[in-house]
Enzyme design. Structure first.
Site, short mmCIF file in Angstrom:
data_model
loop_
_atom_site.label_atom_id
_atom_site.label_comp_id
_atom_site.label_asym_id
_atom_site.label_seq_id
_atom_site.Cartn_x
_atom_site.Cartn_y
_atom_site.Cartn_z
CE LYS A 172 -0.35 -0.27 5.07
NZ LYS A 172 -1.23 -0.66 6.18
CE1 TYR A 195 12.28 32.13 3.89
CE2 TYR A 195 11.95 29.75 3.81
CZ TYR A 195 11.94 30.99 3.18
OH TYR A 195 11.59 31.09 1.87
C1 LIG Z 1 -0.55 -1.77 6.86
C2 LIG Z 1 -1.15 -3.06 7.23
C3 LIG Z 1 -0.34 -4.20 7.45
C4 LIG Z 1 1.18 -4.14 7.46
O1 LIG Z 1 1.60 -3.55 8.67
P1 LIG Z 1 3.17 -3.40 9.04
O2 LIG Z 1 3.18 -2.91 10.44
O3 LIG Z 1 3.70 -2.37 8.10
O4 LIG Z 1 3.77 -4.73 8.85
C5 LIG Z 1 -0.96 -5.41 7.68
N1 LIG Z 1 -2.30 -5.51 7.73
C6 LIG Z 1 -3.11 -4.44 7.55
C7 LIG Z 1 -4.59 -4.62 7.63
C8 LIG Z 1 -2.58 -3.19 7.32
O5 LIG Z 1 -3.37 -2.12 7.15
#
Ligand SMILES: *Cc1c(COP(=O)(O)O)cnc(C)c1O
Length: 371
Positions: free
Chosen positions: A44, A260
């Site tokens: 993702k 800045y």
């Molecule tokens: C993002 C996510 C993961 C992976 O989590 P990590 O901590 O990055 O390993 C797994 N399951 C779901 C439902 C997620 O949203």
């Protein structure tokens, strides 16, 4: 690796090198940790900033069985390539996105009874049912599982939950796993795929492995608990190096301010290197006055504020325009980690790589076929 004395040798921009060999290594290390379970690589958010398509290909080459994303568009992007493995969408989709999911043969998630009915209205879709065991963000309640299963009928191909604090809280995680076990015992799910473990679950909670594990952050060689949690002995390899170059070097005299607000003032003669990276690249403003970067193999402190497009590091008289700057990753024997950057910016490693802006920072893919 490090900047050379010959001056300009860098591409004259800020870029991210992604080591796909590290991704493959991490997939194998995680598979070793969860023997017998399938591996669903979580790609993702453009693979946490690493690039969803190249990372997915590398993960599949190393033995991953499936992929997971959060939006239907992210799934469609994978399907527009040659990728044919199962792709699960984690969030709840409304009817127009369900249509897209069906078109691209994505597996969707049913999160509530209403969500299950929306899925059932498109019989061409396959779905996993998400059960809330304590995260209280998504998922049907355990008491609704029977009804959701009836609504989904033969469309139901998986059942899962998500752990809220597998990186630090033993008691809560055990309680969530027990609640999930009760759901599994109370209903028959046929051959549905059962899964629960994120990266922290894989590393620290064997009971969460079930049929399939869902690593995200650990695929990228990042520590699931940032810099606060327990140590991992997995030998995970960080996959992203963020680089830029010295665009200007100037000499400051005592009292001269930088950037800045002039929040840094030189106490004595100081050499200052201007580097074209700022919060538009995802090098966060919260790093102002706190971060370090590597130039000629040494840690160099950030002076004053990070601006939208540039920031300034303290150097010495040997540093030249064109020298490589490593903002994240290794140079020579030194390394700046995403965990360190997260701590300096008051955030977590996940946000460090995910926040690198692809509109400003090109990814280049190093295919280091390490052991
Ligand atoms: C993002 C996510 C993961 C992976 O989590 P990590 O901590 O990055 O390993 C797994 N399951 C779901 C439902 C997620 O949203």
């Amino acid at each position: 690796m490090s900047g050379t004395a010959s001056g300009v040798r860098t591409p004259g921009r800020t870029w991210a090198e992604i080591d796909l060999g590290a991704v493959r290594h991490n997939v194998r290390a995680l598979e070793h940790r969860a023997p017998g379970a399938r591996l669903m690589a979580v790609v993702k958010a453009d693979a946490y900033g690493h690039g969803a398509v190249p990372v997915s290909r590398a993960a599949l080459e190393a033995g991953a069985d499936a992929l997971a994303v959060v939006t239907a568009e992210e799934g469609a992007e994978l399907r527009r390539t040659e990728i044919r493995v199962p792709v699960l969408v984690f969030t709840d989709l409304l009817p127009d996105r369900l249509r897209l999911a069906e078109e691209y043969r994505l597996i969707v998630t049913a999160h509530s009874l209403a969500s299950a009915r929306r899925v059932a209205a498109r019989p061409g879709l396959e779905a996993h049912l998400k059960v809330n065991t304590g995260m209280n963000r998504w998922g049907v309640e355990p008491s609704e599982v029977g009804e959701a299963r009836r609504i989904l009928g033969s469309q139901l191909k998986g059942v899962y939950t998500h752990l809220a604090s597998a990186d630090r809280d033993e008691g809560e995680t055990r309680r969530q796993i027990s609640a999930f076990d009760e759901v599994l015992a109370a209903h028959s799910f046929g051959g549905a795929l059962v899964h629960a473990a994120n990266s922290a679950g894989i590393l620290w909670h064997r009971r969460s492995h079930y049929d399939c594990v869902r690593p995200g952050v650990a695929l990228y060689g990042l520590h699931p608990a940032g810099d606060e949690g327990r140590a991992t002995d997995e030998g995970l390899r960080p996959a992203m190096v963020l680089k830029s170059y010295v665009a200007d070097v100037r000499r400051l005299e005592a009292g001269d301010g930088v950037s800045y607000g002039l929040t840094f003032r030189a106490g004595s003669t100081t050499f200052a290197a201007t580097v074209p990276v700022g919060y538009a690249e995802g090098y966060r403003r919260a790093l102002s006055g706190r971060a370090e970067a590597l130039i000629r193999g040494e840690r160099r402190p950030l002076l004053g504020r990070v601006t939208m497009d540039a920031c300034v590091f303290e150097v010495d008289g040997s540093v030249e325009v064109g020298d490589e700057v490593v903002l994240l990753g290794g140079q020579g024997d030194e390394r700046v980690t995403a965990e360190e950057l997260g701590a300096w910016a008051g955030t977590i490693n996940y946000e460090v790589t995910t926040g690198v802006n692809p509109r400003r920072v090109e990814r280049s893919y190093e295919d280091v076929r390490g052991p």
